[in-house]
Design a protein around this motif. Structure first.
Motif, PDB file in Angstrom:
ATOM      1  N   THR A 107      57.153 -42.058  64.526  1.00 22.34           N
ATOM      2  CA  THR A 107      57.738 -40.561  64.615  1.00 22.34           C
ATOM      3  C   THR A 107      57.325 -39.727  65.838  1.00 22.34           C
ATOM      4  N   GLU A 108      56.041 -39.772  65.998  1.00 21.41           N
ATOM      5  CA  GLU A 108      55.369 -39.202  67.455  1.00 21.41           C
ATOM      6  C   GLU A 108      56.125 -39.935  68.501  1.00 21.41           C
ATOM      7  N   ALA A 109      56.159 -41.342  68.574  1.00 19.22           N
ATOM      8  CA  ALA A 109      56.621 -41.977  69.541  1.00 19.22           C
ATOM      9  C   ALA A 109      58.312 -41.527  69.986  1.00 19.22           C
ATOM     10  N   LEU A 110      59.075 -41.421  69.122  1.00 21.57           N
ATOM     11  CA  LEU A 110      60.391 -40.921  68.951  1.00 21.57           C
ATOM     12  C   LEU A 110      60.606 -39.582  69.635  1.00 21.57           C
ATOM     13  N   THR A 111      59.437 -38.615  68.928  1.00 19.04           N
ATOM     14  CA  THR A 111      59.498 -37.268  69.550  1.00 19.04           C
ATOM     15  C   THR A 111      59.241 -37.117  71.049  1.00 19.04           C
ATOM     16  N   ASN A 112      58.156 -37.890  71.433  1.00 14.79           N
ATOM     17  CA  ASN A 112      58.065 -38.022  72.898  1.00 14.79           C
ATOM     18  C   ASN A 112      58.994 -38.367  73.589  1.00 14.79           C
ATOM     19  N   ALA A 113      59.833 -39.193  73.379  1.00 19.76           N
ATOM     20  CA  ALA A 113      60.873 -40.128  74.106  1.00 19.76           C
ATOM     21  C   ALA A 113      61.939 -38.851  74.042  1.00 19.76           C
ATOM     22  N   THR A 140      61.290 -52.044  66.554  1.00 20.80           N
ATOM     23  CA  THR A 140      61.434 -53.168  66.294  1.00 20.80           C
ATOM     24  C   THR A 140      59.972 -53.316  65.225  1.00 20.80           C
ATOM     25  N   LEU A 141      60.286 -53.348  63.938  1.00 14.80           N
ATOM     26  CA  LEU A 141      59.152 -53.474  62.980  1.00 14.80           C
ATOM     27  C   LEU A 141      59.167 -54.729  62.201  1.00 14.80           C
ATOM     28  N   ALA A 142      58.133 -55.571  62.147  1.00 15.06           N
ATOM     29  CA  ALA A 142      58.048 -56.822  61.545  1.00 15.06           C
ATOM     30  C   ALA A 142      56.739 -57.048  61.080  1.00 15.06           C
ATOM     31  N   ARG A 143      56.570 -57.967  59.969  1.00 21.36           N
ATOM     32  CA  ARG A 143      55.122 -58.487  59.402  1.00 21.36           C
ATOM     33  C   ARG A 143      54.915 -60.010  59.740  1.00 21.36           C
ATOM     34  N   VAL A 144      53.639 -60.190  60.399  1.00 26.62           N
ATOM     35  CA  VAL A 144      53.581 -61.661  60.744  1.00 26.62           C
ATOM     36  C   VAL A 144      52.118 -61.762  60.061  1.00 26.62           C
ATOM     37  N   ASP A 145      52.331 -62.700  58.924  1.00 22.40           N
ATOM     38  CA  ASP A 145      51.236 -63.156  57.920  1.00 22.40           C
ATOM     39  C   ASP A 145      50.589 -61.595  57.478  1.00 22.40           C
ATOM     40  N   ASP A 146      49.422 -61.312  57.898  1.00 19.65           N
ATOM     41  CA  ASP A 146      49.006 -59.866  57.653  1.00 19.65           C
ATOM     42  C   ASP A 146      48.466 -58.888  58.461  1.00 19.65           C
ATOM     43  N   THR A 147      49.634 -59.166  59.558  1.00 24.99           N
ATOM     44  CA  THR A 147      49.528 -57.867  60.502  1.00 24.99           C
ATOM     45  C   THR A 147      50.809 -57.386  60.706  1.00 24.99           C
ATOM     46  N   LEU A 148      51.140 -56.218  60.684  1.00 24.24           N
ATOM     47  CA  LEU A 148      52.050 -55.240  60.927  1.00 24.24           C
ATOM     48  C   LEU A 148      52.421 -55.020  62.389  1.00 24.24           C
ATOM     49  N   ARG A 149      53.331 -55.219  62.916  1.00 19.90           N
ATOM     50  CA  ARG A 149      53.714 -55.030  64.433  1.00 19.90           C
ATOM     51  C   ARG A 149      54.695 -54.127  64.768  1.00 19.90           C
ATOM     52  N   ALA A 150      54.961 -53.172  65.489  1.00 20.96           N
ATOM     53  CA  ALA A 150      55.872 -52.251  65.757  1.00 20.96           C
ATOM     54  C   ALA A 150      55.806 -52.020  67.331  1.00 20.96           C
ATOM     55  N   GLU A 151      57.062 -52.063  67.776  1.00 18.22           N
ATOM     56  CA  GLU A 151      57.465 -51.964  69.012  1.00 18.22           C
ATOM     57  C   GLU A 151      58.444 -50.749  69.384  1.00 18.22           C
ATOM     58  N   ILE A 152      58.080 -49.628  70.042  1.00 15.82           N
ATOM     59  CA  ILE A 152      58.941 -48.652  70.203  1.00 15.82           C
ATOM     60  C   ILE A 152      59.219 -48.659  71.918  1.00 15.82           C
ATOM     61  N   THR A 153      60.411 -48.797  72.278  1.00 15.63           N
ATOM     62  CA  THR A 153      61.042 -48.816  73.614  1.00 15.63           C
ATOM     63  C   THR A 153      62.222 -47.674  73.748  1.00 15.63           C
ATOM     64  N   ASP A 154      61.861 -47.069  74.879  1.00 16.17           N
ATOM     65  CA  ASP A 154      62.808 -46.109  75.287  1.00 16.17           C
ATOM     66  C   ASP A 154      63.173 -46.191  76.925  1.00 16.17           C
ATOM     67  N   ASP A 155      64.175 -45.796  77.352  1.00 19.67           N
ATOM     68  CA  ASP A 155      64.687 -45.988  78.717  1.00 19.67           C
ATOM     69  C   ASP A 155      64.327 -44.689  79.558  1.00 19.67           C
ATOM     70  N   GLY A 156      63.500 -43.973  79.195  1.00 17.29           N
ATOM     71  CA  GLY A 156      63.245 -42.692  79.867  1.00 17.29           C
ATOM     72  C   GLY A 156      62.370 -42.817  81.490  1.00 17.29           C
ATOM     73  N   ARG A 157      61.732 -41.869  81.764  1.00 22.45           N
ATOM     74  CA  ARG A 157      61.291 -41.796  83.180  1.00 22.45           C
ATOM     75  C   ARG A 157      59.874 -42.521  83.271  1.00 22.45           C
ATOM     76  N   GLY A 158      59.513 -42.823  82.199  1.00 18.20           N
ATOM     77  CA  GLY A 158      57.950 -43.389  82.223  1.00 18.20           C
ATOM     78  C   GLY A 158      57.067 -42.439  82.632  1.00 18.20           C
ATOM     79  N   GLY A 159      55.793 -43.121  82.887  1.00 18.81           N
ATOM     80  CA  GLY A 159      54.568 -42.274  83.404  1.00 18.81           C
ATOM     81  C   GLY A 159      53.823 -41.792  82.212  1.00 18.81           C
ATOM     82  N   ALA A 160      54.212 -42.301  80.839  1.00 21.03           N
ATOM     83  CA  ALA A 160      53.190 -41.617  79.773  1.00 21.03           C
ATOM     84  C   ALA A 160      51.855 -41.995  79.928  1.00 21.03           C
ATOM     85  N   ALA A 161      50.791 -41.185  79.823  1.00 20.12           N
ATOM     86  CA  ALA A 161      49.423 -41.495  79.915  1.00 20.12           C
ATOM     87  C   ALA A 161      48.647 -40.510  78.889  1.00 20.12           C
TER      88      ALA A 161
END
Length: 403
Positions: free
Chosen positions: A323-329, A341-362
């Motif tokens: 939610t915070e990542a989408l708010t920042n985007a 993208t949210l998936a579970r591989v064995d006992d690990t939950l993996r999420a990837e949030i991508t946006d096409d913004g200007r970048g430079g997040a730190a």
């Protein structure tokens, strides 16, 4: 194909060894020049280059071998003394001479064996280019001087070279990988110390995040709900006084009191949602994130796999981080689209949030990424941010989700 993967690893090892054949003498020469001060200026750059090569080998081990050596990461500081004091630097320095000699030899043999069948086939097909008194002998001491001999003598040699191409690269890659792992990987004591330090860091972050959350709840209750309840009590007190002297004025007072009570209940509901969203308990993480994506100001898509049962603390951490990542985007990156993208591989939950913004997040530019990291690390997870200037921004979360 395992042989092809091993051959690619051997080729990489050979190339890396050739680079170290140049770099190792340069490092030794720079160390000697440190006696007159010149080496102090160039050795930090050479050590950084060595670290990049060593880290690349660690990463490559993870793609070919079963388990990678623990990455050492970049140098945290730039001074020569600080670099030499890092344990990873000593591991890099003991790995470099071995890779320059044995790595180059093993890698070259493994890569050459993989392409050997092609060379044998070319030699057999071009037998007629060789003189009659010195015919070609591709592999065995059996001459090939005609198309007939190419068939009865060349074919077995070609099959033998194919067998060497299947067996040889893994035989060369295994000792190369095992030696690199032994030289580059930290000791068990170092791994344990790093694990204890990481747990201490995440515990401190979790306690700090918990304290910040309690202060936020207290502030919201004091400035919002408590103020409305005080106003409600005053409205009811005025209505009680006006009941005997001005019954007609009681109605508006009660109306304002009811409106204040409804606003206080709405604020309490919002506050409870910020602590633990009821949608997580009712519908699960995937459906809760679908609702978040639907409300996102930036057009967003979600690719959500079947997650199965998850620990409640992991659901909460991942939900608020995404939610915070989408708010920042939406607020800071000026993105036109986002995806989850949210998936579970064995006992690990993996999420990837991508946006096409200007970048430079730190993390140093605000509290959003720091808060996300604290939430994820509090459940023993990891957060990685890739946000080059100009975008895109990719945030990757990984959390253990075993009960």
């Amino acid at each position: 194909m395992r042989s092809a993967r091993a051959a690619r690893y051997c080729a990489t090892v050979a190339a890396r060894g050739l680079a170290l054949i140049v770099l190792v003498p340069v490092l030794v020469y720079s160390a000697v020049l440190c006696l007159v001060g010149v080496g102090l200026l160039v050795m930090p750059f050479e050590l950084r280059l060595l670290r990049r090569l060593a880290d690349a080998e660690r990463t490559r081990l993870g793609t070919w071998a079963a388990t990678p050596a623990t990455p050492a990461g970049p140098h945290a500081r730039s001074t020569l003394t600080a670099m030499l004091s890092e344990p990873a630097t000593s591991r890099d320095l003991r790995w470099a001479p071995w890779m320059a000699v044995a790595g180059t030899l093993l890698g070259s043999i493994g890569a050459a064996l993989f392409v050997f069948p092609a060379a044998v086939l070319v030699l057999i097909c071009l037998w007629w280019l060789f003189p009659a008194d010195d015919p070609v002998r591709p592999l065995l001491d059996v001459p090939v001087d005609s198309w007939a001999s190419a068939a009865y003598a060349g074919a077995p040699q070609l099959l033998l070279s194919l067998l060497l191409a299947l067996v040889g690269p893994p035989l060369m890659a295994r000792p190369a990988a095992a030696s690199s792992r032994r030289l580059l990987a930290p000791s068990a004591a170092a791994v344990l110390a790093e694990r204890v330090a990481a747990l201490d860091r995440t515990r401190t972050g979790a306690l700090r995040a918990h304290g910040d959350e309690l202060r936020r709840i207290e502030r919201d209750l004091h400035d919002g709900t408590q103020a409305r309840l005080v106003s409600l009590a005053m409205q009811l007190g005025l209505a009680e006084r006006a009941l005997g002297s001005n019954p007609a004025g009681v109605g508006p007072l009660l109306t304002r009191a009811r409106e204040g009570a409804e606003e206080a209940m709405a604020e309490l509901r919002d506050l409870l949602r910020s602590v633990y969203p009821p949608v997580l308990a009712d519908r699960g993480l995937a459906d809760a994130l679908s609702a978040v994506v639907a409300r996102c100001p930036v057009p967003a898509t979600a690719h959500l796999a079947d997650l199965g049962p998850l620990p409640a603390q992991v659901e909460v951490a991942v939900y608020f981080a995404i939610t915070e990542a989408l708010t920042n985007a939406a607020k800071h990156s000026h993105a036109r689209s986002a995806s989850i993208t949210l998936a579970r591989v064995d006992d690990t939950l993996r999420a990837e949030i991508t946006d096409d913004g200007r970048g430079g997040a730190a993390e140093g530019h605000g509290t959003g990424l720091r808060g996300m990291r604290r939430r994820i690390e509090a459940v023993d997870g990891t957060l990685r941010v890739q946000s080059p200037p100009g975008g895109p921004t990719v945030i990757t979360l990984e959390c253990p989700c075993a009960f």
